[in-house]
Write an enzyme that holds these catalytic residues in place. Structure first.
Site, mmCIF file in Angstrom:
data_model
loop_
_atom_site.group_PDB
_atom_site.id
_atom_site.type_symbol
_atom_site.label_atom_id
_atom_site.label_comp_id
_atom_site.label_asym_id
_atom_site.label_seq_id
_atom_site.Cartn_x
_atom_site.Cartn_y
_atom_site.Cartn_z
ATOM 1 N N ASP A 64 0.715 -1.265 0.183
ATOM 2 C CA ASP A 64 -0.152 -0.055 -0.058
ATOM 3 C C ASP A 64 0.845 1.301 -0.126
ATOM 4 O O ASP A 64 1.564 1.515 1.106
ATOM 5 C CB ASP A 64 -0.982 0.086 1.263
ATOM 6 N N SER A 148 1.431 11.211 -17.332
ATOM 7 C CA SER A 148 0.464 11.727 -18.381
ATOM 8 C C SER A 148 0.692 13.037 -19.140
ATOM 9 O O SER A 148 0.959 13.691 -18.561
ATOM 10 C CB SER A 148 -1.154 11.552 -17.569
ATOM 11 N N TYR A 164 -6.016 15.405 -10.214
ATOM 12 C CA TYR A 164 -5.437 14.477 -11.219
ATOM 13 C C TYR A 164 -4.218 14.825 -11.813
ATOM 14 O O TYR A 164 -2.833 14.738 -11.598
ATOM 15 C CB TYR A 164 -5.999 13.605 -12.003
ATOM 16 N N THR A 199 -8.521 0.966 -19.472
ATOM 17 C CA THR A 199 -8.213 0.611 -18.159
ATOM 18 C C THR A 199 -9.617 0.981 -17.231
ATOM 19 O O THR A 199 -10.391 1.801 -17.815
ATOM 20 C CB THR A 199 -7.219 1.060 -17.342
#
Length: 241
Positions: A64, A148, A164, A199
């Site tokens: 985690d 990204s 994000y 995804t």
């Protein structure tokens, strides 16, 4: 160090599905032993079984990225199982909630922002720093941070996602800082954009397959000594950001 492997070892975080799984399979196909990092131990074990079915030398790693204790335990487990680490792919990431304008910058939900940063940025730092002692011992260590083009201040691509997209911008910036700090070592650190991949994060409504998205990560994970460090790349080469 029971069962220590004589092959190179790679850790992929968030590797039980999607792009992470494809990266794990891609690295395994070229001879890496792969540690499959996953928060859910059952899903990690299932992913390992699938990889082994494809002939990949893989083992599950409970991980985690938001937990100091979990990351420390994972680092100890890799040391014990494989004797060290050669490649780290920081793939674990979340998009964050968007309901009620949560990622509209004018109504940004700060709890959503904190949650996204905790996984996408702090998680990558937490894992990287825990494994750096092992990576420094490797002959050709590589770190790949999955980013990204939405991180790009120049391109301004994708929808407005004010948690994000900035999280990936910060990850890119940290990639540069790591590359600068480690410039006198053999550790190469780069960021990768997999493109718009089908995804669960994209609702599977995207044109690229996880395997296509994984290709740039595998390439950066296997750069020759003296290769690029501190860069941001997709399949076509450097990405302006």
């Amino acid at each position: 160090m029971d069962g220590v492997s004589t092959s190179r070892t790679a850790l992929v975080t968030g590797a039980n599905k999607g792009i992470g799984f494809a990266i794990a399979r891609g690295l395994g196909a070229i001879g890496f032993q792969v540690a499959v990092g996953a928060r859910d131990e059952a899903r990690g074990a299932e992913a390992v079984a699938r990889l082994r079915g494809d002939g990949v030398d893989a083992f599950a790693l409970a991980l985690d990225v938001t937990s100091d204790a979990s990351v420390a335990a994972a680092a100890a487990a890799v040391e014990r199982t494989a004797g060290g680490l050669d490649v780290l792919v920081n793939n674990a990431g979340i998009a964050g909630g968007t309901e009620g304008g949560a990622q509209d910058p004018t109504t940004l939900d700060l709890d959503v922002l904190r949650t996204v940063l905790e996984t996408n940025v702090l998680g990558a730092v937490r894992v990287t720093n825990a494994f750096l002692p092992q990576l420094r011992r490797a002959p050709s260590p590589r770190i790949v941070n999955m980013s990204s083009t939405m991180a790009s201040l120049a391109l301004r691509t994708g929808p407005v996602l004010a948690a994000y997209a900035p999280s990936k911008s910060l990850l890119n910036s940290l990639t540069v800082q790591y590359a600068r700090q480690l410039a006198d070592t053999h550790v190469l650190v780069n960021a990768a954009c997999p493109g718009f991949v089908a995804t669960d994060l994209t609702g599977f409504a995207a044109p690229r397959t996880p395997e296509q998205g994984a290709a740039i990560a595998v390439r950066l994970a296997t750069l020759p000594d003296g290769g690029s460090s501190g860069g941001f790349f997709d399949d076509d080469g450097p990405v302006p950001w």
